[in-house]
Design a protein around this motif. Sequence first.
Motif, mmCIF file in Angstrom:
data_model
loop_
_atom_site.group_PDB
_atom_site.id
_atom_site.type_symbol
_atom_site.label_atom_id
_atom_site.label_comp_id
_atom_site.label_asym_id
_atom_site.label_seq_id
_atom_site.Cartn_x
_atom_site.Cartn_y
_atom_site.Cartn_z
ATOM 1 N N ARG A 1 0.833 -1.188 0.000
ATOM 2 C CA ARG A 1 0.000 0.000 0.000
ATOM 3 C C ARG A 1 0.880 1.255 0.000
ATOM 4 N NH1 ARG A 1 -5.317 -1.331 1.338
ATOM 5 N NH2 ARG A 1 -5.597 -3.523 0.773
ATOM 6 N N THR A 2 0.362 2.320 -0.611
ATOM 7 C CA THR A 2 1.082 3.597 -0.612
ATOM 8 C C THR A 2 0.170 4.695 -0.106
ATOM 9 O OG1 THR A 2 0.500 3.972 -2.934
ATOM 10 C CG2 THR A 2 2.671 3.003 -2.474
ATOM 11 N N ALA A 3 0.789 5.708 0.513
ATOM 12 C CA ALA A 3 0.073 6.881 1.012
ATOM 13 C C ALA A 3 0.725 8.125 0.420
ATOM 14 C CB ALA A 3 0.116 6.937 2.539
ATOM 15 N N LEU A 4 -0.101 9.113 0.083
ATOM 16 C CA LEU A 4 0.403 10.373 -0.453
ATOM 17 C C LEU A 4 0.744 11.278 0.724
ATOM 18 C CD1 LEU A 4 -1.176 12.340 -3.429
ATOM 19 C CD2 LEU A 4 0.012 13.448 -1.553
ATOM 20 N N HIS A 5 2.038 11.546 0.901
ATOM 21 C CA HIS A 5 2.504 12.358 2.029
ATOM 22 C C HIS A 5 2.807 13.789 1.592
ATOM 23 C CE1 HIS A 5 3.814 9.082 5.135
ATOM 24 N NE2 HIS A 5 2.560 8.983 4.763
ATOM 25 N N ASP A 6 2.924 14.660 2.576
ATOM 26 C CA ASP A 6 3.231 16.089 2.342
ATOM 27 C C ASP A 6 2.181 16.735 1.452
ATOM 28 O OD1 ASP A 6 5.539 15.741 3.846
ATOM 29 O OD2 ASP A 6 6.737 15.219 2.094
ATOM 30 N N PHE A 7 0.925 16.376 1.706
ATOM 31 C CA PHE A 7 -0.200 16.849 0.902
ATOM 32 C C PHE A 7 -0.536 18.301 1.254
ATOM 33 C CE2 PHE A 7 -4.871 17.135 0.226
ATOM 34 C CZ PHE A 7 -4.918 16.816 -1.127
ATOM 35 N N ARG A 8 -0.694 19.144 0.220
ATOM 36 C CA ARG A 8 -1.027 20.557 0.428
ATOM 37 C C ARG A 8 -2.327 20.949 -0.278
ATOM 38 N NH1 ARG A 8 4.523 20.302 0.541
ATOM 39 N NH2 ARG A 8 5.526 21.513 2.201
ATOM 40 N N ALA A 9 -3.002 19.992 -0.844
ATOM 41 C CA ALA A 9 -4.322 20.183 -1.432
ATOM 42 C C ALA A 9 -4.328 21.041 -2.682
ATOM 43 C CB ALA A 9 -5.289 20.773 -0.390
ATOM 44 N N CYS A 10 -3.247 21.035 -3.451
ATOM 45 C CA CYS A 10 -3.266 21.750 -4.724
ATOM 46 C C CYS A 10 -3.976 20.878 -5.762
ATOM 47 C CB CYS A 10 -1.851 22.088 -5.178
ATOM 48 S SG CYS A 10 -0.869 20.666 -5.685
ATOM 49 N N PRO A 11 -4.459 21.470 -6.847
ATOM 50 C CA PRO A 11 -5.218 20.679 -7.842
ATOM 51 C C PRO A 11 -4.441 19.486 -8.392
ATOM 52 C CG PRO A 11 -5.509 23.030 -8.234
ATOM 53 C CD PRO A 11 -4.466 22.915 -7.161
ATOM 54 N N GLU A 12 -3.135 19.647 -8.617
ATOM 55 C CA GLU A 12 -2.348 18.532 -9.158
ATOM 56 C C GLU A 12 -2.327 17.353 -8.191
ATOM 57 O OE1 GLU A 12 -1.379 21.598 -8.940
ATOM 58 O OE2 GLU A 12 -1.122 22.303 -11.011
ATOM 59 N N GLU A 13 -2.265 17.645 -6.885
ATOM 60 C CA GLU A 13 -2.257 16.569 -5.895
ATOM 61 C C GLU A 13 -3.621 15.878 -5.836
ATOM 62 O OE1 GLU A 13 1.079 18.592 -2.914
ATOM 63 O OE2 GLU A 13 -1.055 18.658 -2.394
ATOM 64 N N LEU A 14 -4.681 16.658 -5.943
ATOM 65 C CA LEU A 14 -6.014 16.050 -5.960
ATOM 66 C C LEU A 14 -6.186 15.148 -7.175
ATOM 67 C CD1 LEU A 14 -8.114 19.152 -4.855
ATOM 68 C CD2 LEU A 14 -7.738 17.076 -3.529
ATOM 69 N N ARG A 15 -5.573 15.546 -8.290
ATOM 70 C CA ARG A 15 -5.645 14.710 -9.487
ATOM 71 C C ARG A 15 -4.903 13.388 -9.253
ATOM 72 N NH1 ARG A 15 -3.814 18.193 -12.720
ATOM 73 N NH2 ARG A 15 -5.841 19.156 -13.123
ATOM 74 N N CYS A 16 -3.802 13.446 -8.500
ATOM 75 C CA CYS A 16 -3.073 12.210 -8.176
ATOM 76 C C CYS A 16 -3.973 11.212 -7.449
ATOM 77 C CB CYS A 16 -1.863 12.536 -7.294
ATOM 78 S SG CYS A 16 -0.430 13.156 -8.182
ATOM 79 N N LEU A 17 -4.818 11.727 -6.565
ATOM 80 C CA LEU A 17 -5.715 10.833 -5.817
ATOM 81 C C LEU A 17 -6.662 10.087 -6.737
ATOM 82 C CD1 LEU A 17 -6.623 13.034 -2.717
ATOM 83 C CD2 LEU A 17 -4.849 11.299 -2.926
ATOM 84 N N ARG A 18 -7.038 10.727 -7.835
ATOM 85 C CA ARG A 18 -7.968 10.085 -8.768
ATOM 86 C C ARG A 18 -7.247 9.173 -9.764
ATOM 87 N NH1 ARG A 18 -12.871 12.238 -7.917
ATOM 88 N NH2 ARG A 18 -13.020 14.362 -7.082
ATOM 89 N N ASP A 19 -5.986 9.509 -10.034
ATOM 90 C CA ASP A 19 -5.263 8.766 -11.070
ATOM 91 C C ASP A 19 -4.425 7.621 -10.524
ATOM 92 O OD1 ASP A 19 -6.304 10.584 -12.825
ATOM 93 O OD2 ASP A 19 -4.477 11.783 -13.007
ATOM 94 N N LEU A 20 -4.044 7.665 -9.255
ATOM 95 C CA LEU A 20 -3.111 6.684 -8.704
ATOM 96 C C LEU A 20 -3.779 5.835 -7.621
ATOM 97 C CD1 LEU A 20 0.084 8.904 -8.296
ATOM 98 C CD2 LEU A 20 -0.406 7.277 -10.121
ATOM 99 N N PRO A 21 -3.354 4.581 -7.470
ATOM 100 C CA PRO A 21 -3.920 3.703 -6.443
ATOM 101 C C PRO A 21 -3.305 3.950 -5.061
ATOM 102 C CG PRO A 21 -2.304 2.491 -7.728
ATOM 103 C CD PRO A 21 -2.413 3.843 -8.363
ATOM 104 N N VAL A 22 -3.445 5.186 -4.552
ATOM 105 C CA VAL A 22 -2.967 5.473 -3.204
ATOM 106 C C VAL A 22 -4.097 5.189 -2.217
ATOM 107 C CG1 VAL A 22 -1.270 7.166 -3.946
ATOM 108 C CG2 VAL A 22 -3.573 7.922 -3.422
ATOM 109 N N HIS A 23 -3.704 4.825 -0.987
ATOM 110 C CA HIS A 23 -4.689 4.334 -0.033
ATOM 111 C C HIS A 23 -4.867 5.254 1.169
ATOM 112 C CE1 HIS A 23 -3.389 0.822 -2.373
ATOM 113 N NE2 HIS A 23 -4.609 0.364 -2.174
ATOM 114 N N ALA A 24 -4.127 6.361 1.213
ATOM 115 C CA ALA A 24 -4.275 7.323 2.308
ATOM 116 C C ALA A 24 -3.589 8.618 1.911
ATOM 117 C CB ALA A 24 -3.684 6.773 3.603
#
Length: 571
Positions: free
Chosen positions: A466-489
């Motif tokens: 499992r992978t988690a997206l760390h150092d999240f700052r809520a920019c649009p590119e990061e939100l797109r990562c949540l939709r495009d990548l199989p991250v779990h947290a």
Amino acid sequence: MTVEDSGDERELRLSETRFREVFTTTPIGVAICDLDGTFVETNTALRDLLGYSEQDLRSATIHDLFDPEEAGSLAASYTELAEGTRRGLHERRNLVRADGNRAWTYLAVSMLRDADGTPLHSVTMIEDLRELSSLQDRLRHQALHDAMTGLPNRQYFRTRLEAALANLPKDATLTLYHLGLDGFELVNDGLGYEAGDTIIRAVAGRLEQLIDGETGMVARLGGTEFAILLRQSPDTPGIASFAALINEELAEPIYVGEHGIATSASIGVIQRAVGEVAPADMVWGADVALRRAETAGKRQWALFDPDRAPEEQIEAKLAAIMPGALELGEFEVGYRPLVSMDDRRLVAVEVQLSWQPHGYGRLGHTECLRLAERSGVTLSLRDWMLATAWKQLDTWHREGYRVRLLGALSPNQAQDPDLVARVREVLGDGELDPERMWLGMPATALLDGSGEARGNVHVLDTMGVRTALHDFRACPEELRCLRDLPVHAVRFSSDLVRLIHERDTEDAPEVRAVAGAIPLVRDCGVPIAVVGMDTEQQASWWHSKGCEVAAGSVYGDPVSAETMSHLLRDW
């Protein structure tokens, strides 16, 4: 005439013939002179070397060929040879050619004497050293200049800096700009090394044009790093203006085939009066400033801050000794609990590196990863950390504690093309389910143009890790990562968390931004974690906004594996 006399005459004639053959065919110039220096005979090689005709030399002496600055000492040497107080003369000297130019030569002088030892003539042999000198000049140039760009290299730059600091007036001001080209590995990987070399040469040319009219120099320090040294004058641009000029110049596309490539540079700057700084300190200060500029992002510049110099020096020293510390087993792996904010149930334990270098305070996980990036051991430290923690997790599972393990990676660790292979090695053929391993992937790595970290996330997911997206700052590119990548947290950036904790009011912009981002993340179906919870009040605020997992001193600080074993029994 006797037969013996006839034989002596033949031997004499044969000797004369041999001498003439050598005298006329040797490439070395030869001059036979009277004791006053008058030429008795010269060979063709000498006349060709110096450009004189035979007629020119009949009315001249050997002393006329000497460089005026050296004539006195050479004439004295010839006299000493004739008097017998000197046995030979072998020296490199300049001789005057017929056109007035100088010829760099090697002189070998001896005396011809009669049977009684009385000097009769001097014999001067002259070897042309101009080709040797030219070769030496070329070798010297190659040793001091970069082969690709022709710019001075690091060694020559250092010599020129030392000379400037030694010879310029003490109140003269020097400014050193240390440049590092941004993201250049993408050019080499995407277009090939020949394209990269073309761009390096173009950058070198543009930087030289930039200092046209200034007293200064440009050098290539190696790889993608350059240096510009300027003596400040009333007309020299200020630091901010010149740093902007550098990136404006580099932003103009460099065409490689049909591709126009624009580059940029991070720049470290130090400016000092000549009498206030040593060469090593100036080079070090510019390098420190460059590293700070690089951490701020691309196309940034930073001025060396003397107030931070002791801190920077300590950090550089720690980075230098870190590889040895890893080899000697000085690092420790600790574990901190990640807890459900609903019921304080243990969700996972997070690996926490620490290091206690001799004579310094203990360094935590974040500091260890940052220093590892500078020291070059970031990948080996990651591999050791994961292998050690996975082995400990296996022990806990054998003892009946079904806990998950989280390892937070640095950007370079997450982007490593060999990450998947290293994780496979750590997992091995053991009984532990790969889903028990979670890896924290920094958002900056996932947004990097190389795509390595994104590829790693996809492959790790197929392995069950499992992978988690760390150092999240809520920019649009990061939100797109949540939709495009199989991250779990998702885990919010520690800087953002601190900003919220330091807020003056609930109406602060950062509060509204975070409160608005949390529902967007939850819509993606992944839980949200925060770290740095030092009070119940802080934890309660984040929980009320929709966060589900947290870590911090309110839930437990990092502890050793042995202490964590005791905590697991009571959890």
